[in-house]
Write a protein that holds these residues in place. Sequence first.
Motif, PDB file in Angstrom:
ATOM      1  N   PHE B  19      33.089  23.228  37.180  1.00 33.54           N
ATOM      2  CA  PHE B  19      31.899  24.046  36.887  1.00 33.54           C
ATOM      3  C   PHE B  19      32.284  25.430  36.390  1.00 33.54           C
ATOM      4  CE2 PHE B  19      28.917  27.331  38.489  1.00 33.54           C
ATOM      5  CZ  PHE B  19      27.849  27.042  37.658  1.00 33.54           C
ATOM      6  N   ASP B  20      31.776  25.783  35.228  1.00 30.56           N
ATOM      7  CA  ASP B  20      31.944  27.110  34.630  1.00 30.56           C
ATOM      8  C   ASP B  20      33.363  27.399  34.136  1.00 30.56           C
ATOM      9  OD1 ASP B  20      29.566  28.381  34.257  1.00 30.56           O
ATOM     10  OD2 ASP B  20      29.889  29.950  35.742  1.00 30.56           O
ATOM     11  N   VAL B  21      34.302  26.497  34.329  1.00 26.74           N
ATOM     12  CA  VAL B  21      35.676  26.775  33.884  1.00 26.74           C
ATOM     13  C   VAL B  21      36.270  25.691  32.975  1.00 26.74           C
ATOM     14  CG1 VAL B  21      36.242  28.261  35.859  1.00 26.74           C
ATOM     15  CG2 VAL B  21      36.756  25.822  36.012  1.00 26.74           C
ATOM     16  N   LEU B 150      40.500  25.222  29.845  1.00 28.08           N
ATOM     17  CA  LEU B 150      40.191  25.916  31.095  1.00 28.08           C
ATOM     18  C   LEU B 150      39.942  27.382  30.777  1.00 28.08           C
ATOM     19  CD1 LEU B 150      40.442  25.875  34.381  1.00 28.08           C
ATOM     20  CD2 LEU B 150      42.686  26.879  33.918  1.00 28.08           C
ATOM     21  N   VAL B 151      38.811  27.906  31.245  1.00 25.28           N
ATOM     22  CA  VAL B 151      38.604  29.348  31.162  1.00 25.28           C
ATOM     23  C   VAL B 151      39.247  29.938  32.421  1.00 25.28           C
ATOM     24  CG1 VAL B 151      36.957  31.221  30.857  1.00 25.28           C
ATOM     25  CG2 VAL B 151      36.430  28.955  29.949  1.00 25.28           C
ATOM     26  N   ARG B 152      40.492  30.371  32.288  1.00 25.19           N
ATOM     27  CA  ARG B 152      41.211  30.901  33.454  1.00 25.19           C
ATOM     28  C   ARG B 152      40.532  32.174  33.935  1.00 25.19           C
ATOM     29  NH1 ARG B 152      43.523  35.183  35.583  1.00 25.19           N
ATOM     30  NH2 ARG B 152      44.226  35.824  33.530  1.00 25.19           N
ATOM     31  N   ASP B 158      40.788  34.527  29.010  1.00 20.22           N
ATOM     32  CA  ASP B 158      42.090  33.837  29.024  1.00 20.22           C
ATOM     33  C   ASP B 158      41.810  32.327  29.034  1.00 20.22           C
ATOM     34  OD1 ASP B 158      44.781  33.229  29.240  1.00 20.22           O
ATOM     35  OD2 ASP B 158      45.006  33.928  31.305  1.00 20.22           O
ATOM     36  N   ILE B 160      43.058  28.422  28.503  1.00 20.03           N
ATOM     37  CA  ILE B 160      44.248  27.573  28.595  1.00 20.03           C
ATOM     38  C   ILE B 160      43.880  26.174  28.104  1.00 20.03           C
ATOM     39  CG2 ILE B 160      46.078  26.755  30.161  1.00 20.03           C
ATOM     40  CD1 ILE B 160      45.675  29.825  30.216  1.00 20.03           C
ATOM     41  N   THR B 161      44.669  25.614  27.204  1.00 18.84           N
ATOM     42  CA  THR B 161      44.413  24.229  26.796  1.00 18.84           C
ATOM     43  C   THR B 161      45.178  23.288  27.731  1.00 18.84           C
ATOM     44  OG1 THR B 161      46.196  24.345  25.180  1.00 18.84           O
ATOM     45  CG2 THR B 161      44.005  24.812  24.372  1.00 18.84           C
ATOM     46  N   ILE B 162      44.490  22.232  28.127  1.00 16.27           N
ATOM     47  CA  ILE B 162      45.038  21.267  29.092  1.00 16.27           C
ATOM     48  C   ILE B 162      45.166  19.931  28.358  1.00 16.27           C
ATOM     49  CG2 ILE B 162      44.646  20.167  31.354  1.00 16.27           C
ATOM     50  CD1 ILE B 162      44.552  23.106  31.785  1.00 16.27           C
TER      51      ILE B 162
END
Lengths: 306, 306
Positions: B19-21, B150-152, B158, B160-162
Amino acid sequence: MNQIKLFSPATIANVSCGFDVLGLCLESVGDEMTITKTAQPGIRITEIVGTDLPLEAEKNVAGVAALALLAHLQPDCGFEIRIVKNIKAGSGIGSSAASAAGAVFGINQLLGAPLTNKELVHFAIQGEKLASGSAHADNVAPALLGGFTLVRSYEPLDIITIPSPNELYVTVIHPHIELKTKDARSVLKENIPLKKATIQCGNLGGLISGLYTGDYGLIGRSLHDELVEPIRSILIPQFDELKAAAKTAGALGGGISGSGPSVFALSKGKETAAKAADAMSAIMLQTSVPFDVHVSPINPTGIKIL
Amino acid sequence: MNQIKLFSPATIANVSCGFDVLGLCLESVGDEMTITKTAQPGIRITEIVGTDLPLEAEKNVAGVAALALLAHLQPDCGFEIRIVKNIKAGSGIGSSAASAAGAVFGINQLLGAPLTNKELVHFAIQGEKLASGSAHADNVAPALLGGFTLVRSYEPLDIITIPSPNELYVTVIHPHIELKTKDARSVLKENIPLKKATIQCGNLGGLISGLYTGDYGLIGRSLHDELVEPIRSILIPQFDELKAAAKTAGALGGGISGSGPSVFALSKGKETAAKAADAMSAIMLQTSVPFDVHVSPINPTGIKIL
């Protein structure tokens, strides 16, 4: 094999944004345990060197964990446990977990390893329940499995091992002040803003991603605990200074080890971790509080047979 | 190059425990956008085919995102934007994000790509702010970067691609009921139990770990949203039945897509994802609510130049 001698390592639980879910295993600090198979059934703690803990199995974390395992495996023998405690009780680096994990590991080995180390976590946490009132797995799991471990779920228990880059080192400093796990838990708020939970999730996701990819920068940026550190760190007088000193010395970041009072930092490389240790020691030397400090790589395998 | 034609994909935000990230990018659904460089400065939306959205740049998500980028880059030209909307507004699969991300991507390309796609996220979220009142990045980031993102952190931003395993497929069903993002946000509780945040962290950590290792079982076990789904799913009449039907058909798990009303499931393999689509469609056919359903692999690259 009737006797086994083990190194049971110290561990760090609540790794920053990984509160209650993420732990890691240390290499350079740990207890030594000798476990001996006996014809007499049951568990006897014969000696605990270096600290004043109860020898009655039912009142001892190693004893309780061992008894839980025996109740499951029903062997036709018993075990004696001797512990040389190098990890101070109440230090926040998994002293009770080392005893509980070592006991079940050793007994399982002496019985021909009917269970996997992952399965042993279930029994080791019974010792944690005695020690802190909560059957948490984030110290016993890294002690038994090594490396970083994630407690994905408690019901059912689901432990995931997370890889970490080779040059990741831990600095951990233990100010000799008393801080009981139960007390450290009691300061926490039962409810938290959803917004903060989301921030914590972002950082935990970033930390795990950084561990998989060996991205030290990302690991550092993610070492931010939104939920617990701001409240609990008040119980550790030098916390802010210790953390800041480690970062100034080059550490990636850090936090409270377990429920404190130990404070840890993660660094890229042994040299930086040693500098962080020096910087944190300098802070403690300005106080009258005794302390000890350790520098360790991540222990990739957990408990070792000596 | 004075004109560019793009495929701007649909995306799923709020991927269950993320959620949200955490968001992901779809391959088989998306808008087509044509962006043309003009001597006249500023942004003009010339046409939006397939839906009834405002053409004034200041009131249009693509326009607002484009204007934010122009304010930063200060080019000596302007741009015309034409959009063929295949993603229905209010569907919960990133309709506004596709427009906002496509606009900034296209303009950046026509100016010689001075910014990276990751840097463009900052401008695309201005469009999201107009659409939903919140400058969230978990749709525009996967649209611009592809895969899972991912919105770190938001401050600073910031992303991040996963990675994700090749055989991971998405089924998404869109019941044609109206559910505004603002309303879906308003049902959420401001405060949540710390205990639930910890459960969410465990699952998010498990999901990210499963994506890195290609462990489909772990991905499935981790697809559990403790915080938002129990509350928000009440707004989607068939939610429980749709999710259960997908899982019975073999899907790993699922949840609400974005803030709904679309419901998604993840599956190992295209065949299982198609079975999940059939099972979810059968549930909708028992109602009088129209719907559409999509099966898609994870889109690894995001927006494509046609």
